[in-house]
Design a protein around this motif. Sequence first.
Motif, PDB file in Angstrom:
ATOM      1  N   UNK A 209     -54.120 -49.379  15.375  1.00  0.00           N
ATOM      2  CA  UNK A 209     -54.704 -48.992  14.097  1.00  0.00           C
ATOM      3  C   UNK A 209     -53.742 -48.550  13.176  1.00  0.00           C
ATOM      4  N   UNK A 210     -54.098 -48.870  11.896  1.00  0.00           N
ATOM      5  CA  UNK A 210     -52.797 -48.312  10.944  1.00  0.00           C
ATOM      6  C   UNK A 210     -52.730 -46.611  11.062  1.00  0.00           C
ATOM      7  N   UNK A 211     -51.702 -46.202  11.166  1.00  0.00           N
ATOM      8  CA  UNK A 211     -51.654 -44.510  10.868  1.00  0.00           C
ATOM      9  C   UNK A 211     -51.862 -44.130   9.606  1.00  0.00           C
ATOM     10  N   UNK A 212     -52.507 -43.127   9.132  1.00  0.00           N
ATOM     11  CA  UNK A 212     -52.594 -42.413   7.986  1.00  0.00           C
ATOM     12  C   UNK A 212     -51.294 -42.089   7.478  1.00  0.00           C
ATOM     13  N   UNK A 213     -50.814 -42.055   6.321  1.00  0.00           N
ATOM     14  CA  UNK A 213     -49.597 -41.738   5.820  1.00  0.00           C
ATOM     15  C   UNK A 213     -49.259 -40.158   6.282  1.00  0.00           C
ATOM     16  N   UNK A 214     -50.038 -39.395   6.449  1.00  0.00           N
ATOM     17  CA  UNK A 214     -49.759 -38.007   6.893  1.00  0.00           C
ATOM     18  C   UNK A 214     -49.336 -38.029   8.307  1.00  0.00           C
ATOM     19  N   UNK A 215     -49.795 -38.809   9.322  1.00  0.00           N
ATOM     20  CA  UNK A 215     -49.491 -39.011  10.621  1.00  0.00           C
ATOM     21  C   UNK A 215     -48.226 -39.425  10.704  1.00  0.00           C
ATOM     22  N   UNK A 216     -47.249 -40.061   9.849  1.00  0.00           N
ATOM     23  CA  UNK A 216     -46.026 -40.351  10.044  1.00  0.00           C
ATOM     24  C   UNK A 216     -45.378 -39.013   9.888  1.00  0.00           C
ATOM     25  N   UNK A 217     -45.707 -37.818   9.337  1.00  0.00           N
ATOM     26  CA  UNK A 217     -44.973 -36.552   9.296  1.00  0.00           C
ATOM     27  C   UNK A 217     -44.733 -36.203  10.670  1.00  0.00           C
ATOM     28  N   UNK A 218     -43.826 -35.224  10.933  1.00  0.00           N
ATOM     29  CA  UNK A 218     -43.939 -34.322  12.207  1.00  0.00           C
ATOM     30  C   UNK A 218     -45.086 -33.558  12.330  1.00  0.00           C
ATOM     31  N   UNK A 219     -45.463 -33.181  13.585  1.00  0.00           N
ATOM     32  CA  UNK A 219     -46.741 -32.499  13.827  1.00  0.00           C
ATOM     33  C   UNK A 219     -46.670 -31.198  12.863  1.00  0.00           C
ATOM     34  N   UNK A 220     -45.493 -30.376  12.958  1.00  0.00           N
ATOM     35  CA  UNK A 220     -45.532 -29.162  12.478  1.00  0.00           C
ATOM     36  C   UNK A 220     -45.983 -29.238  11.059  1.00  0.00           C
ATOM     37  N   UNK A 221     -45.588 -30.131  10.209  1.00  0.00           N
ATOM     38  CA  UNK A 221     -45.813 -30.111   8.750  1.00  0.00           C
ATOM     39  C   UNK A 221     -47.557 -30.532   8.686  1.00  0.00           C
ATOM     40  N   UNK A 222     -48.052 -31.546   9.520  1.00  0.00           N
ATOM     41  CA  UNK A 222     -49.474 -31.971   9.537  1.00  0.00           C
ATOM     42  C   UNK A 222     -50.242 -30.810   9.880  1.00  0.00           C
ATOM     43  N   UNK A 223     -49.855 -29.997  10.706  1.00  0.00           N
ATOM     44  CA  UNK A 223     -50.775 -28.939  11.085  1.00  0.00           C
ATOM     45  C   UNK A 223     -50.626 -27.603   9.999  1.00  0.00           C
ATOM     46  N   UNK A 224     -50.135 -27.888   8.857  1.00  0.00           N
ATOM     47  CA  UNK A 224     -50.344 -26.696   7.885  1.00  0.00           C
ATOM     48  C   UNK A 224     -49.053 -25.680   7.933  1.00  0.00           C
ATOM     49  N   UNK A 225     -48.095 -26.160   8.761  1.00  0.00           N
ATOM     50  CA  UNK A 225     -46.975 -25.108   8.795  1.00  0.00           C
ATOM     51  C   UNK A 225     -46.097 -25.283   7.650  1.00  0.00           C
ATOM     52  N   UNK A 226     -45.042 -24.550   7.638  1.00  0.00           N
ATOM     53  CA  UNK A 226     -44.264 -24.500   6.425  1.00  0.00           C
ATOM     54  C   UNK A 226     -43.500 -25.832   6.273  1.00  0.00           C
ATOM     55  N   UNK A 227     -43.363 -26.058   4.929  1.00  0.00           N
ATOM     56  CA  UNK A 227     -42.882 -27.439   4.608  1.00  0.00           C
ATOM     57  C   UNK A 227     -41.093 -27.284   4.878  1.00  0.00           C
ATOM     58  N   UNK A 228     -40.471 -28.596   5.222  1.00  0.00           N
ATOM     59  CA  UNK A 228     -39.180 -28.565   5.404  1.00  0.00           C
ATOM     60  C   UNK A 228     -38.427 -27.636   4.270  1.00  0.00           C
ATOM     61  N   UNK A 229     -38.798 -28.051   3.158  1.00  0.00           N
ATOM     62  CA  UNK A 229     -37.935 -27.456   2.006  1.00  0.00           C
ATOM     63  C   UNK A 229     -37.966 -25.885   1.921  1.00  0.00           C
ATOM     64  N   UNK A 230     -39.154 -25.370   2.157  1.00  0.00           N
ATOM     65  CA  UNK A 230     -39.633 -24.131   2.541  1.00  0.00           C
ATOM     66  C   UNK A 230     -38.757 -23.538   3.423  1.00  0.00           C
ATOM     67  N   UNK A 231     -38.644 -24.097   4.618  1.00  0.00           N
ATOM     68  CA  UNK A 231     -38.174 -23.521   5.742  1.00  0.00           C
ATOM     69  C   UNK A 231     -36.682 -23.383   5.675  1.00  0.00           C
ATOM     70  N   UNK A 232     -36.268 -24.529   5.092  1.00  0.00           N
ATOM     71  CA  UNK A 232     -34.978 -24.295   4.999  1.00  0.00           C
ATOM     72  C   UNK A 232     -34.167 -23.457   3.900  1.00  0.00           C
TER      73      UNK A 232
END
Length: 307
Positions: free
Chosen positions: A210-233
């Motif tokens: 199946x074609x993966x939705x765009x959000x699924x291509x992101x690491x699990x931490x960001x999909x699950x509502x965790x802090x974004x990479x920019x905010x964490x950095x």
Amino acid sequence: MWFIYAAAAATCFGLRGILYQWTSQRPLDRNLLLFGVYVSGTLIALGMNLFMGQPWTGGVLLGILMGLFSFIANAAMYKGYAVGKASLIALFTGLPPVVVVIVAYLLWGETLNGWQLASFAVVILGLLLIKYSQDLKLGKLKGVQWGLLTLLFFAFTDLSSKQATLAGAATLPVLAVMYGTGAVLFGTVWTSGRLQAAGQVVHTAALDDQAAPAAALLPTAEVAGSWSSGRTFAWGMFVGISNIAGMLFMIPALREGVTGIVSAIAAMNVVFVLLYAHFYLKELMARREVVGLALALGGIVLLRVLA
């Protein structure tokens, strides 16, 4: 003067510990956070040296060891907290000064007189009482290997810092190398984790045909509502200010003072975290912690009087 530097380092590291404690309750990528911490240290050290003009001598290469040891210590500590009992790992984080005293004697012949040794023992006893947990039993030592690595490599970080001062390395250049090394290592680990997570998502999607939705291509931490990479950095960059501030005081303290005593005073940063937890988080102090706090502070007073 070295005692004041060491106390200032403990204060800065205490603030860092408070920020780490607060951060530990947030859903974010720890490797990215530490990457930000070390990038911040690198940029601050380089920026300050543009104005200070401290020399880049051969001794600054010891910053590579400082960065490597610091990286291993932090990585082992986080791994230990992940797989073992937090109380066990915390206990090991109070013991590096003991290793520092022994190795400093073997390498440089640094000794403590009788009163200093007694005061040092009181400080260590106080720190251990603060960190000790009654649920530590022989059958609950999972993760002890990570605790030992944490103990050794935090001690090695202090010892390599002292060696850098003996080699005549200026404070800002050696810290730039140290933090630059740590930034490269934590950045590599974080990037590797991102690529691995993305690869697993793509592989799973391919198996499902199946074609993966765009959000699924992101690491699990960001999909699950965790802090974004920019905010964490960005938060890591902010926390890094307290980290390098501590090292800016720690290096001069090591240059002028007895290595083991400086290490013990710097380890007092746990007191600030304990006080923060009591007064701000409203956590009750156990009697053991109160006794440990009194012993640790009493030992520091004795070290100051006998310095």
